[in-house]
Design a protein around this motif. Structure first.
Motif, PDB file in Angstrom:
ATOM      1  N   VAL A  65       0.872  -1.168   0.000  1.00  0.00           N
ATOM      2  CA  VAL A  65       0.000   0.000   0.000  1.00  0.00           C
ATOM      3  C   VAL A  65       0.908   1.216   0.000  1.00  0.00           C
ATOM      4  N   ALA A  66       0.839   2.005  -1.068  1.00  0.00           N
ATOM      5  CA  ALA A  66       1.771   3.119  -1.219  1.00  0.00           C
ATOM      6  C   ALA A  66       1.022   4.381  -1.608  1.00  0.00           C
ATOM      7  N   LYS A  73      -3.805   6.352   2.713  1.00  0.00           N
ATOM      8  CA  LYS A  73      -3.252   5.012   2.963  1.00  0.00           C
ATOM      9  C   LYS A  73      -3.797   4.411   4.252  1.00  0.00           C
ATOM     10  N   THR A  74      -3.865   5.228   5.316  1.00  0.00           N
ATOM     11  CA  THR A  74      -4.307   4.707   6.613  1.00  0.00           C
ATOM     12  C   THR A  74      -5.745   4.207   6.548  1.00  0.00           C
ATOM     13  N   THR A  76      -7.209   3.071   3.925  1.00  0.00           N
ATOM     14  CA  THR A  76      -7.191   1.834   3.142  1.00  0.00           C
ATOM     15  C   THR A  76      -6.851   0.647   4.043  1.00  0.00           C
ATOM     16  N   LEU A  77      -5.860   0.834   4.925  1.00  0.00           N
ATOM     17  CA  LEU A  77      -5.528  -0.226   5.882  1.00  0.00           C
ATOM     18  C   LEU A  77      -6.738  -0.558   6.746  1.00  0.00           C
ATOM     19  N   PHE A 302       0.336  -5.765   8.735  1.00  0.00           N
ATOM     20  CA  PHE A 302       0.605  -4.519   8.013  1.00  0.00           C
ATOM     21  C   PHE A 302       1.858  -3.850   8.594  1.00  0.00           C
ATOM     22  N   ASP A 304       3.930  -0.807   8.608  1.00  0.00           N
ATOM     23  CA  ASP A 304       3.896   0.619   8.269  1.00  0.00           C
ATOM     24  C   ASP A 304       5.298   1.229   8.291  1.00  0.00           C
ATOM     25  N   VAL A 338       3.732  -0.839   3.878  1.00  0.00           N
ATOM     26  CA  VAL A 338       3.084   0.453   3.691  1.00  0.00           C
ATOM     27  C   VAL A 338       4.163   1.525   3.627  1.00  0.00           C
ATOM     28  N   THR A 339       4.209   2.250   2.517  1.00  0.00           N
ATOM     29  CA  THR A 339       5.249   3.267   2.345  1.00  0.00           C
ATOM     30  C   THR A 339       4.774   4.272   1.303  1.00  0.00           C
TER      31      THR A 339
END
Length: 527
Positions: A65-66, A73-74, A76-77, A302, A304, A338-339
């Motif tokens: 997830v980028a 992004k958060t 989406t998580l 996940f 992060d 996640v980045t």
């Protein structure tokens, strides 16, 4: 949101009644259980008749997830975690900014939520999900998560202490010695005591046959440990050590528990928490049995701020990450990094990530432009002009490709994502504290325990003998002419004592044989 003029896999015949995005939509029509991510975007319009989904069974094939800061992004998580929990799959989330705790509470109904739900064809219901909250070493809210220095291992500890290759090898030698002698390294004072002993006059011979430990290297390691402790990191190491199997639990109603590691209190120590997350993952890898292909993962993890894990990492470290990610899939664990951009993740790791959710990128500088082009090239051939699409995505929109039920990549799909059904804001501090103290794990892990370990054993000395009769003082002699009658040093008393000599036989037999080290140098412990 425009498609490329050349058409591609998403083009359809005009006048045939088939929409031009039909081929893309068909790529997401799965038969088995799947998570709903959102609806297809095509030529600026959202199409709820073309849902974008990811097969549940493919979520142990890992993902990325980028996206730039503020692109969603958060959330989406949170969206993925909710649906995993609803499907009975436990989830681990690192809450770096402190805004994920709301997953435990029902969402707030409102116009924007209803508008988004209508756009993507979502039947939105306010729902909270079963959650546990953790904190690193008791700093900040959450059930404390601690690791012993022994189980953390020399490779990860070298990374967090920022040691060079030579110093890392020396630290590995120190761990080898402690393991073989049954000296338990529970906290940092244990490690410091062993390092100091091994460069003492009495301790130096202990490593002579396997390379030894230079005083200069030992000094660097000791200074690094001291600086690390001064940053408040000492509390992360100790007992009771956290059992990562706690992350695999489900709630009484069958939903997966969402484990939220609260990190706002340590977000100024990014390398520490990224390395600690790697320990959690490596520990799971060590303990879990082979599971093969399952119809759903045992856990989705996940990771992060993933770029911090790889920044400045040695080749050997990166190889260990790659191997762990590749092999943990067969143990039923999915890992999402996640980045901000895919280039933050090494190519060998990126190649293991079959599911991609790419939020918007910004191209304000030449470096941004370069990153944009590199990101577009990491996707399969697309019916979109990806560089244009990636800079035009709004908040809560993303470009997606996942693995189909057959393991093949789906067509690239620009997507408007669904709205999370839990609270898209943190719960208040009082509610968080109450949830932590109500946890069945709180009594097990809340209080730190400082039992006898390497520091105490190396500090022990035999009981003093009765005072001898006074005798005439002797003239002092040079150190090299020391006679056998002179009183040995404290370190010599320790090494020559029955307590120390029996360590390898008694404790070493019990503990030393149980310790073998995994890919990452983490200790394999019998639960």
């Amino acid at each position: 949101m425009s498609a490329s003029e050349s058409g591609g896999s998403g083009s359809g015949g005009s006048g045939t009644g088939t929409p031009p995005y039909a081929d893309i939509a068909a790529g997401y029509a799965f038969d088995g259980a799947a998570l709903d991510l959102g609806a297809l975007l095509w030529d600026g319009a959202c199409h709820p008749d073309a849902p974008i989904r990811v097969p549940l069974a493919m979520l142990n094939r890992h993902g990325l997830v980028a996206g730039a800061t503020g692109t969603g992004k958060t959330k989406t998580l949170q969206l993925i975690a909710e649906q995993l929990s609803a499907q009975g799959v436990p989830v681990f989330l690192a809450d770096v900014k402190g805004d994920v705790s709301g997953i435990s509470a029902p969402g707030a109904d409102g116009g924007k939520v209803r508008e988004r739900a209508g756009e993507v064809g979502q039947e939105w219901r306010a729902t909270g999900f079963p959650s546990e909250f953790y904190g690193l070493g008791g700093i900040g809210p959450g059930v404390p998560v601690r690791a012993t220095v022994t189980s953390f291992g020399p490779v990860l500890l070298s990374k967090v202490l920022q040691l060079n290759r030579t110093q890392e090898q020396s630290l590995g030698l120190i761990f080898h010695y402690a393991d073989s002698k049954g000296l338990e390294l529970v906290d940092l004072k244990d490690l410091r005591a062993v390092v100091a002993f091994l460069v003492s006059d009495t301790g130096k011979p202990e490593l002579k046959g396997i390379g030894g430990l230079s005083t200069a290297t030992a000094g660097v390691i000791l200074r690094s440990i001291t600086a690390f402790e001064q940053q408040g990191a000492g509390s992360f190491f100790g007992e009771p050590e956290f059992d990562t199997a706690e992350f695999l639990r489900t709630a009484p109603d069958g939903r997966g528990i969402v484990s939220v590691l609260e990190l706002p209190a340590v977000q100024d120590k990014p390398q520490l928490f990224s390395t600690f997350l790697m320990w959690l993952l490596a520990d799971l890898f060590t303990d879990l049995p082979e599971a093969g292909d399952l119809d759903r993962p045992k856990l989705v993890f996940f990771f992060d701020e993933a770029h911090l894990l790889f920044k400045g990492a040695s080749k050997a470290f990166l190889e260990s990450v790659t191997q762990t990610v590749r092999l943990i899939r067969s143990k039923g664990v999915g890992v999402f990094f996640v980045t901000q951009t895919p280039k933050d993740v090494p190519a060998d790791v990126l190649a293991q990530l079959g599911n991609r959710v790419q939020h918007a990128l910004r191209a304000f500088t030449p470096d941004d432009e370069k990153a944009l082009k590199a990101t577009a090239r990491t996707f399969p051939k697309s019916a979109y002009d990806l560089e244009e699409v990636l800079t035009g995505l709004g908040t809560g929109e993303a470009v997606i490709t996942v693995l189909s039920e057959k393991g093949a990549p789906t067509p690239v799909a620009a997507t408007r994502l669904r709205a999370p059904e839990s609270l898209m804001a943190p719960i208040d501090a009082a509610a968080l504290d109450a949830a932590v103290k109500a946890s069945p794990l709180y009594g097990r892990y809340a209080e730190a325990v400082d039992r006898e370990s390497a520091y105490e054993r190396l500090s022990e000395a035999p009981a003093p003998a009765p005072a001898p009769a006074p005798e005439a003082p002797k003239a002092p002699r040079p150190r090299q002419e020391k006679s056998e009658e002179e009183e040995p040093s404290l370190a010599e008393q320790v090494v020559n004592s029955g307590i120390f000599k029996s360590l390898a036989r008694s404790i070493g037999t019990q503990l030393g044989r149980e310790i073998s080290r995994s890919i990452f140098g983490t200790a394999r412990r019998r639960r």
